[in-house]
Design a protein around this motif. Structure first.
Motif, PDB file in Angstrom:
ATOM      1  N   GLU A   1       0.967  -1.144  -0.037  1.00 57.45           N
ATOM      2  CA  GLU A   1      -0.080  -0.018  -0.237  1.00 57.45           C
ATOM      3  C   GLU A   1       0.895   1.317   0.058  1.00 57.45           C
ATOM      4  OE1 GLU A   1      -2.633  -0.097   3.176  1.00 57.45           O
ATOM      5  OE2 GLU A   1      -3.485  -2.152   2.845  1.00 57.45           O
ATOM      6  N   LEU A   2       1.926   1.104   0.865  1.00 58.08           N
ATOM      7  CA  LEU A   2       2.806   2.382   0.799  1.00 58.08           C
ATOM      8  C   LEU A   2       3.491   2.537  -0.388  1.00 58.08           C
ATOM      9  CD1 LEU A   2       4.271   2.188   4.313  1.00 58.08           C
ATOM     10  CD2 LEU A   2       2.144   3.545   3.652  1.00 58.08           C
ATOM     11  N   ARG A   3       4.058   1.428  -1.158  1.00 58.12           N
ATOM     12  CA  ARG A   3       4.432   1.618  -2.414  1.00 58.12           C
ATOM     13  C   ARG A   3       3.767   2.154  -3.360  1.00 58.12           C
ATOM     14  NH1 ARG A   3       9.481  -0.555  -2.821  1.00 58.12           N
ATOM     15  NH2 ARG A   3       9.539  -1.031  -4.812  1.00 58.12           N
ATOM     16  N   THR A   4       2.325   1.710  -3.515  1.00 56.50           N
ATOM     17  CA  THR A   4       1.357   2.377  -4.297  1.00 56.50           C
ATOM     18  C   THR A   4       1.192   3.783  -4.192  1.00 56.50           C
ATOM     19  OG1 THR A   4       0.231   0.231  -4.340  1.00 56.50           O
ATOM     20  CG2 THR A   4      -1.018   2.167  -4.842  1.00 56.50           C
ATOM     21  N   GLU A   5       1.398   4.416  -2.695  1.00 57.35           N
ATOM     22  CA  GLU A   5       1.314   5.633  -2.533  1.00 57.35           C
ATOM     23  C   GLU A   5       2.301   6.340  -3.035  1.00 57.35           C
ATOM     24  OE1 GLU A   5      -1.370   7.538  -0.936  1.00 57.35           O
ATOM     25  OE2 GLU A   5      -2.445   5.600  -1.055  1.00 57.35           O
ATOM     26  N   ILE A   6       3.668   5.837  -3.011  1.00 54.06           N
ATOM     27  CA  ILE A   6       4.626   6.390  -3.556  1.00 54.06           C
ATOM     28  C   ILE A   6       4.631   6.684  -5.133  1.00 54.06           C
ATOM     29  CG2 ILE A   6       7.216   6.404  -4.150  1.00 54.06           C
ATOM     30  CD1 ILE A   6       7.150   5.133  -1.185  1.00 54.06           C
ATOM     31  N   SER A   7       4.256   5.598  -5.690  1.00 54.29           N
ATOM     32  CA  SER A   7       3.979   5.730  -7.138  1.00 54.29           C
ATOM     33  C   SER A   7       2.794   6.595  -7.548  1.00 54.29           C
ATOM     34  CB  SER A   7       3.663   4.268  -7.460  1.00 54.29           C
ATOM     35  OG  SER A   7       4.658   3.252  -7.369  1.00 54.29           O
ATOM     36  N   ALA A   8       1.872   6.859  -6.604  1.00 51.42           N
ATOM     37  CA  ALA A   8       0.815   7.610  -7.015  1.00 51.42           C
ATOM     38  C   ALA A   8       1.251   9.034  -6.971  1.00 51.42           C
ATOM     39  CB  ALA A   8      -0.162   7.422  -6.271  1.00 51.42           C
ATOM     40  N   GLY A   9       2.137   9.344  -6.067  1.00 56.24           N
ATOM     41  CA  GLY A   9       2.667  10.709  -5.731  1.00 56.24           C
ATOM     42  C   GLY A   9       3.641  11.200  -6.992  1.00 56.24           C
ATOM     43  N   ARG A  10       4.292  10.108  -7.573  1.00 58.57           N
ATOM     44  CA  ARG A  10       5.437  10.304  -8.527  1.00 58.57           C
ATOM     45  C   ARG A  10       4.407  10.604  -9.819  1.00 58.57           C
ATOM     46  NH1 ARG A  10       9.577   5.731  -7.624  1.00 58.57           N
ATOM     47  NH2 ARG A  10      10.724   6.650  -5.885  1.00 58.57           N
ATOM     48  N   ARG A  11       3.373   9.891 -10.125  1.00 59.49           N
ATOM     49  CA  ARG A  11       2.585  10.110 -11.184  1.00 59.49           C
ATOM     50  C   ARG A  11       1.925  11.499 -11.203  1.00 59.49           C
ATOM     51  NH1 ARG A  11       1.109   4.812 -10.422  1.00 59.49           N
ATOM     52  NH2 ARG A  11      -0.810   5.455  -9.652  1.00 59.49           N
ATOM     53  N   ALA A  12       1.451  11.818 -10.106  1.00 59.15           N
ATOM     54  CA  ALA A  12       0.745  13.068  -9.851  1.00 59.15           C
ATOM     55  C   ALA A  12       1.683  14.313 -10.171  1.00 59.15           C
ATOM     56  CB  ALA A  12       0.417  13.367  -8.509  1.00 59.15           C
ATOM     57  N   PHE A  13       3.005  14.370  -9.804  1.00 55.13           N
ATOM     58  CA  PHE A  13       3.848  15.337 -10.021  1.00 55.13           C
ATOM     59  C   PHE A  13       4.410  15.170 -11.381  1.00 55.13           C
ATOM     60  CE2 PHE A  13       4.531  15.123  -5.431  1.00 55.13           C
ATOM     61  CZ  PHE A  13       4.155  16.588  -5.222  1.00 55.13           C
ATOM     62  N   ALA A  14       4.348  14.097 -12.079  1.00 52.56           N
ATOM     63  CA  ALA A  14       4.983  14.070 -13.438  1.00 52.56           C
ATOM     64  C   ALA A  14       4.049  14.707 -14.476  1.00 52.56           C
ATOM     65  CB  ALA A  14       4.779  12.551 -13.794  1.00 52.56           C
ATOM     66  N   GLY A  15       2.462  14.948 -14.003  1.00 53.73           N
ATOM     67  CA  GLY A  15       1.617  15.795 -15.025  1.00 53.73           C
ATOM     68  C   GLY A  15       0.965  14.917 -15.635  1.00 53.73           C
TER      69      GLY A  15
END
Length: 79
Positions: free
Chosen positions: A65-79
């Motif tokens: 779940e935490l790894r998914t949160e990290i990945s989601a955060g990276r996608r959000a900042f990627a635009g």
């Protein structure tokens, strides 16, 4: 119940190639996941109860779940 030291070792090993520090205070965990070379924090979560982290499977699911949160955060900042 999984001892805190074992729980933290499992959590810390679950984020490679990132680094992770897991500390306990007052029965609650603080988990910091960061890029080892720059020390840029990827995830900081405080006040994690260990109540439901009572098996290797539960800890593994939590790490996922935490790894998914990290990945989601990276996608959000990627635009």
């Amino acid at each position: 119940m999984v001892p805190i030291s074992v729980l933290c070792n499992i959590v810390e090993s679950g984020f490679m190639p990132l680094s992770c520090e897991c500390t306990e205070s007052g029965g609650l965990l603080q988990i910091t996941v960061y890029e080892p070379s720059s020390r840029r924090i990827e995830l900081l979560i405080r006040g994690v109860s260990t109540e439901h982290l009572d098996s290797v499977r539960a800890i593994s699911d939590f790490i996922g779940e935490l790894r998914t949160e990290i990945s989601a955060g990276r996608r959000a900042f990627a635009g």
